[in-house]
Design an enzyme around this catalytic site. Structure first.
Site, PDB file in Angstrom:
ATOM      1  N   LEU A  24      -3.118  -1.388  -8.860  1.00 48.68           N
ATOM      2  CA  LEU A  24      -2.981  -0.148  -8.086  1.00 48.68           C
ATOM      3  C   LEU A  24      -3.734  -0.193  -6.757  1.00 48.68           C
ATOM      4  O   LEU A  24      -4.783  -0.808  -6.637  1.00 48.68           O
ATOM      5  CB  LEU A  24      -3.494   1.025  -8.931  1.00 48.68           C
ATOM      6  CG  LEU A  24      -2.797   1.201 -10.286  1.00 48.68           C
ATOM      7  CD1 LEU A  24      -3.441   2.350 -11.056  1.00 48.68           C
ATOM      8  CD2 LEU A  24      -1.302   1.431 -10.117  1.00 48.68           C
ATOM      9  N   HIS A  28      -0.249   3.911  -4.565  1.00 50.77           N
ATOM     10  CA  HIS A  28      -0.021   4.423  -5.917  1.00 50.77           C
ATOM     11  C   HIS A  28      -0.845   5.701  -6.156  1.00 50.77           C
ATOM     12  O   HIS A  28      -0.356   6.676  -6.711  1.00 50.77           O
ATOM     13  CB  HIS A  28      -0.461   3.394  -6.964  1.00 50.77           C
ATOM     14  CG  HIS A  28       0.317   2.117  -6.968  1.00 50.77           C
ATOM     15  ND1 HIS A  28      -0.250   0.901  -6.676  1.00 50.77           N
ATOM     16  CD2 HIS A  28       1.617   1.855  -7.246  1.00 50.77           C
ATOM     17  CE1 HIS A  28       0.646  -0.055  -6.787  1.00 50.77           C
ATOM     18  NE2 HIS A  28       1.796   0.490  -7.126  1.00 50.77           N
ATOM     19  N   VAL A 167       2.395   4.954   2.346  1.00 46.14           N
ATOM     20  CA  VAL A 167       0.965   4.920   2.676  1.00 46.14           C
ATOM     21  C   VAL A 167       0.665   3.554   3.310  1.00 46.14           C
ATOM     22  O   VAL A 167       1.050   2.516   2.764  1.00 46.14           O
ATOM     23  CB  VAL A 167       0.094   5.142   1.419  1.00 46.14           C
ATOM     24  CG1 VAL A 167      -1.389   5.071   1.761  1.00 46.14           C
ATOM     25  CG2 VAL A 167       0.435   6.486   0.783  1.00 46.14           C
TER      26      VAL A 167
END
Ligand code: AMP
Length: 272
Positions: A24, A28, A167
């Site tokens: 992650l 995430h 992101v």
């Protein structure tokens, strides 16, 4: 997992679900935070799905760190980390799959012909186990998001699909577990993807509408980077992904580029 969800549903709780392959990063975690706003409880799955990798691809090498992922999810106060073993998701004798036919063919589907069948199949299985009210997917995997939207409509699944913006790192590189494959020099080179997308955005803002002109400029920008090998650069309809010659109101510019061992994807919605 299923009985936990059943209990929550009986209590009238809204379950928000974030499927991942783990390792992650902030991308995430941003989906997880959004899930908390959209549901009363949050389930995150970590499952590196073998059927979405071709035999020549990186299933075995795919980065994994379950204990770190677990810590990160605990810090976000996630209700359930669902980490099923492969043999429970694909028991012996399994012979049914889900295929979102047309949307799975262009872009990443051209070079990874079985990839989206694997994705659609595992997501359907996970939906049936987790039974979420809503599921969050990143726009980073734009084609995947459109495929899941179509799947849910076509199979009449009562699940709200929520897209979440890409992101990025401070230098513009889209966060990805596969960025771990890049050495320092390759990581610097990876900036060419987002740089080329920004260039396209500027062109459109200045009035350019020709897909060919934009694709050429994006290609030229990426070719300036000797470590980058373009796999595809396409401009397509936001929903159908059909290639367009001209950007009328909006379209999606999607690209895949190889740098070292990594295959990186990125995209931008271009709005006139
Ligand atoms: P993955 O673990 O790569 O399968 O990704 C799990 C989910 O996180 C997918 O819905 C991805 O689109 C999403 N995701 C991955 N990277 C990003 C990112 N940089 N920004 C937003 N969403 C992302």
């Amino acid at each position: 997992m299923a009985s936990w969800s059943e209990t929550k549903r009986r209590q009238g709780r809204r379950i928000a679900f974030v499927p991942t392959m783990g390792f992650l990063h902030e991308g995430h975690l941003s989906l997880v935070r959004h899930a908390k706003e959209r549901g009363d409880c949050v389930v995150v799955s970590i499952f590196v799905n073998p059927t979405q990798f071709a035999p020549t691809e990186d299933f075995t090498a795919y980065p994994r760190d379950l204990s770190r992922d677990n810590r990160l999810l605990q810090a976000e106060a996630v209700d359930v980390l669902f980490h099923p073993p492969v043999e429970e998701i694909y028991p012996t004798g399994c012979q049914t799959h889900v295929e979102v036919e047309t949307l799975s063919k262009p872009l990443c589907g051209m070079l990874r012909p079985a990839h989206f069948r694997g994705v659609a199949t595992v997501v359907t299985k996970l939906f049936n186990i987790v039974r979420p009210h809503a599921a969050i997917f990143g726009e980073k995997d734009y084609q995947q998001l459109q495929i899941i939207r179509r799947l849910v409509r076509d199979l009449m699944l009562d699940i709200e699909i929520i897209g979440h913006p890409i992101v990025r790192e401070a230098d513009g590189v889209a966060m990805s577990s596969r960025n771990a494959y890049l050495n320092a020099e390759e990581r610097k080179a990876a900036v060419c993807l987002s740089r080329s997308l920004r260039k396209a955005e500027c062109m459109v803002r200045r009035g350019e509408a020709s897909a060919k002109a934009i694709i050429e400029a994006v290609g030229a920008e990426i070719k300036n980077e000797p470590l980058a090998i373009v796999e595809y650069i396409k401009i397509g309809d936001l929903e159908t992904l059909d290639e367009v010659d001209e950007i009328r109101d909006s379209a999606v510019l999607a690209l895949a580029v190889r740098i070292g061992k990594a295959r990186l994807i990125d995209n931008k919605v271009l709005i006139r």
